[in-house]
Every structure is written in C-alpha cells, then in structure tokens.
Motif scaffolding. Structure first.
Motif, PDB file in Angstrom:
ATOM      1  N   UNK A 196       0.829  -1.207   0.000  1.00  0.00           N
ATOM      2  CA  UNK A 196       0.000   0.000   0.000  1.00  0.00           C
ATOM      3  C   UNK A 196       0.864   1.259   0.000  1.00  0.00           C
ATOM      4  N   UNK A 197       1.920   1.247   0.775  1.00  0.00           N
ATOM      5  CA  UNK A 197       2.842   2.388   0.788  1.00  0.00           C
ATOM      6  C   UNK A 197       3.470   2.594  -0.584  1.00  0.00           C
ATOM      7  N   UNK A 198       3.822   1.496  -1.241  1.00  0.00           N
ATOM      8  CA  UNK A 198       4.416   1.598  -2.575  1.00  0.00           C
ATOM      9  C   UNK A 198       3.409   2.164  -3.569  1.00  0.00           C
ATOM     10  N   UNK A 199       2.166   1.716  -3.504  1.00  0.00           N
ATOM     11  CA  UNK A 199       1.140   2.243  -4.395  1.00  0.00           C
ATOM     12  C   UNK A 199       0.906   3.731  -4.140  1.00  0.00           C
ATOM     13  N   UNK A 200       0.926   4.142  -2.884  1.00  0.00           N
ATOM     14  CA  UNK A 200       0.773   5.563  -2.569  1.00  0.00           C
ATOM     15  C   UNK A 200       1.944   6.376  -3.115  1.00  0.00           C
ATOM     16  N   UNK A 201       3.156   5.842  -3.004  1.00  0.00           N
ATOM     17  CA  UNK A 201       4.343   6.538  -3.509  1.00  0.00           C
ATOM     18  C   UNK A 201       4.324   6.644  -5.032  1.00  0.00           C
ATOM     19  N   UNK A 202       3.780   5.631  -5.684  1.00  0.00           N
ATOM     20  CA  UNK A 202       3.754   5.583  -7.147  1.00  0.00           C
ATOM     21  C   UNK A 202       2.360   5.880  -7.685  1.00  0.00           C
ATOM     22  N   UNK A 236      -5.145  -3.108  -7.719  1.00  0.00           N
ATOM     23  CA  UNK A 236      -5.482  -2.218  -8.838  1.00  0.00           C
ATOM     24  C   UNK A 236      -6.720  -1.377  -8.519  1.00  0.00           C
ATOM     25  N   UNK A 237      -7.675  -1.933  -7.769  1.00  0.00           N
ATOM     26  CA  UNK A 237      -8.846  -1.154  -7.378  1.00  0.00           C
ATOM     27  C   UNK A 237      -8.458  -0.016  -6.437  1.00  0.00           C
ATOM     28  N   UNK A 238      -7.554  -0.306  -5.520  1.00  0.00           N
ATOM     29  CA  UNK A 238      -7.075   0.721  -4.593  1.00  0.00           C
ATOM     30  C   UNK A 238      -6.408   1.853  -5.358  1.00  0.00           C
ATOM     31  N   UNK A 239      -5.518   1.502  -6.298  1.00  0.00           N
ATOM     32  CA  UNK A 239      -4.779   2.518  -7.045  1.00  0.00           C
ATOM     33  C   UNK A 239      -5.724   3.394  -7.863  1.00  0.00           C
TER      34      UNK A 239
END
Length: 302
Positions: A196-202, A236-239
């Motif tokens: 989740x942290x990685x998705x937030x960063x990217x 993918x839904x979160x992103x």
C-alpha cells in the motif's frame, strides 16, 4: 423510469473540508473503492445500502453515516427511486486516525441532533461569506462525532456486527491500519502495508506487479492475496480509487479532463472517464461543469 444522475461538487474555503458533494442517483451503484478522507454522509430521500469491512450497513432515518478513510466500501440504492444524498469529505485534521476502528464498527449514527447540524452545515457551505459559520458548525459536529466514537461511548451496545459471538474469527485494531480478518496469514500483514505504501508513492507513475514483487521480495500472486486479504480490495482497485480522488480535486480547481488524466496517471482521457464514471457516477467533464455551476450559483446568492 429514466435513470437520474445529478451531481454538484465544490471545494469550500473551510479548513479541513476537502470537498462538498451533492448527488441524486436512481439506478447507479458504486463499486468497491476507497478515499483518503472521511466521508460524512446524510441521505435526504430514499436510502442507501453499502458494505464496509465486509459487513452490510444502511442509512436509517435521521442517521448520519461516517465512513473512514482507507477502508473499502460500495453503495447502491435500496429502492427503484434511488437516493438523494449530501456528502462532506473531511481530512484527518478534523478527525484523526484513532477513530477509524470505532467508525468501522458503527458507521451509521442515529442522532437527530447531529443529523440536523450536518444539514445546517451544508446550508452554510452553500453561501459565500458564511465560512466562519460553517467552520463553527463543523467544529461542533466534530466534537459530537468524537463523542460517539470514543472508547466506551457505546458500552453495552456491542462493537459492530459479529461482536460478542465468541467465534474468534474476526479481529480489528483501533488505528485503521489493520482493519483485517484472519482470512490470510498474520505474516502477510506487513507485506500488505508495504505494498500500500508503494502504491501511494507511485500513485501517478504507477508500478506493475512484477516490479512490486521484486521491490518487496514476494511472489506476485502472494502480493495480491496479501493485499486483498488485509484491505478487502485488490491492489489495482485501490490505485484507481486513489487516482480518481486526485482527479476530483484537480477538476474542482477548474482543470480540464485531458490535463487531469495526464497528471493523475491515467493513460488518456477516455481511461480517466471510464474509471471516473464508474466510481463517481458521472463523467469528469460533467463533474467539472457541475462544480463550475455550483460556484456561480453561490456567487449569485452572495
């Protein structure tokens, strides 16, 4: 019956209010998604049913629904006549993360006084020059919400559906970072949080599953299972939900959809439109126009 999708959205000059969103939907249903802000919801006509943390909830009469950030939820009308709702999105300066767990347990608050105050706040937010009144009303609303959510406030009433059954199959923390079930291995929890942290960063540039697996030293399938098990939503839904939230903010600033698509990580405007319409109920261009009309209408009343 002709399907209705009417929306009005704007960002007021009131600290802590990310967005005001009014909508009338008949046949539209929200898919699972997340927000990075608190969702404070009142329904003026009809009713909404929704799932939060894998449990079904609704909007009873005189209730206020408070949906916490980072926790997936959906929403659909209860009757063919749909629903008319007013929503405030509030940042963490108004209600911090310590209240996420209690809000997951009891998102629907049957409190006529709170319901009336939220309605009065929406009225104040619709009139330019009434920002002090709006901020004052929001401060009192925040105090009342914290009263509902603080530990012990609902003693003897249980802590949500499934509480007190002694099954030992469901656990929650009170921080909101681990609103999970024991349907996945406990060792997967840190991995899910790192993803989740990685998705937030990217958020804008994105990251593919193979790269994420390499960076986090995990098998791609294991990553997907860990994340979905921890947060109740696929990576993918979160992103996409986070990108749509970002797009909403830019559209409220008057940016055009084509520019917004490029700046929020979507492939092109049609890609933005497809996901935006699925999560918000209307296309980004129509959302932007409604925001402009709302601004002009409030200036006309000032």
């Amino acid at each position: 019956m002709v399907p209705q999708r009417e929306v009005s959205a704007w960002r007021p000059r009131v600290p802590g209010v990310v967005e005001v969103f009014h909508a009338h939907f008949t046949e539209y249903a929200y898919p699972m998604h997340v927000h990075d802000a608190w969702t404070l919801l009142i329904v003026d006509a009809g009713a909404v049913r929704y799932d939060l943390d894998r449990h079904e909830h609704g909007t009873p009469h005189d209730s206020v629904s408070l949906l916490p950030p980072h926790v997936p939820h959906n929403g659909s009308p209860v009757t063919p006549y749909g629903f008319r709702k007013r929503v405030l999105y509030l940042d963490l300066s108004r209600l911090d993360e310590t209240y996420i767990g209690p809000a997951v347990d009891t998102p629907d608050l049957v409190d006529p006084v709170l319901r009336r105050r939220v309605g009065q706040l929406h009225t104040a937010l619709a009139h330019p020059g009434d920002e002090l009144e709006a901020e004052s009303r929001l401060t009192l609303i925040g105090e009342r919400l914290r009263g509902h959510l603080r530990p012990g406030a609902r003693a003897g009433k249980g802590s949500g559906k499934g509480a007190g059954k002694g099954t030992g199959t469901r656990t929650r923390t009170r921080t909101g970072d681990d609103l999970s079930h024991r349907s996945y291995q406990a060792a997967d929890r840190p991995l899910a949080h790192r993803l989740r942290e990685l998705l937030d960063e990217r958020l804008v540039q994105g990251v593919n599953l193979e790269e994420a697996a390499r960076l986090l030293h995990a098998h791609p399938a294991h990553l997907v299972r860990a994340f979905s098990g921890a947060f109740g939503i696929a990576p993918h839904q979160y992103l996409m939900a986070r990108r749509v939230d970002l797009a909403r903010r830019l559209l409220l600033d008057g940016r055009v959809p084509g520019e917004v698509a490029a700046e929020t990580g979507f492939y092109d405007q049609s890609h933005l439109t497809r996901h935006f319409k699925r999560l918000v109920g209307v296309a980004p261009g129509r959302y932007r126009v409604s925001a402009g009309m709302a601004r002009r209408g409030r200036r006309g009343r000032s």
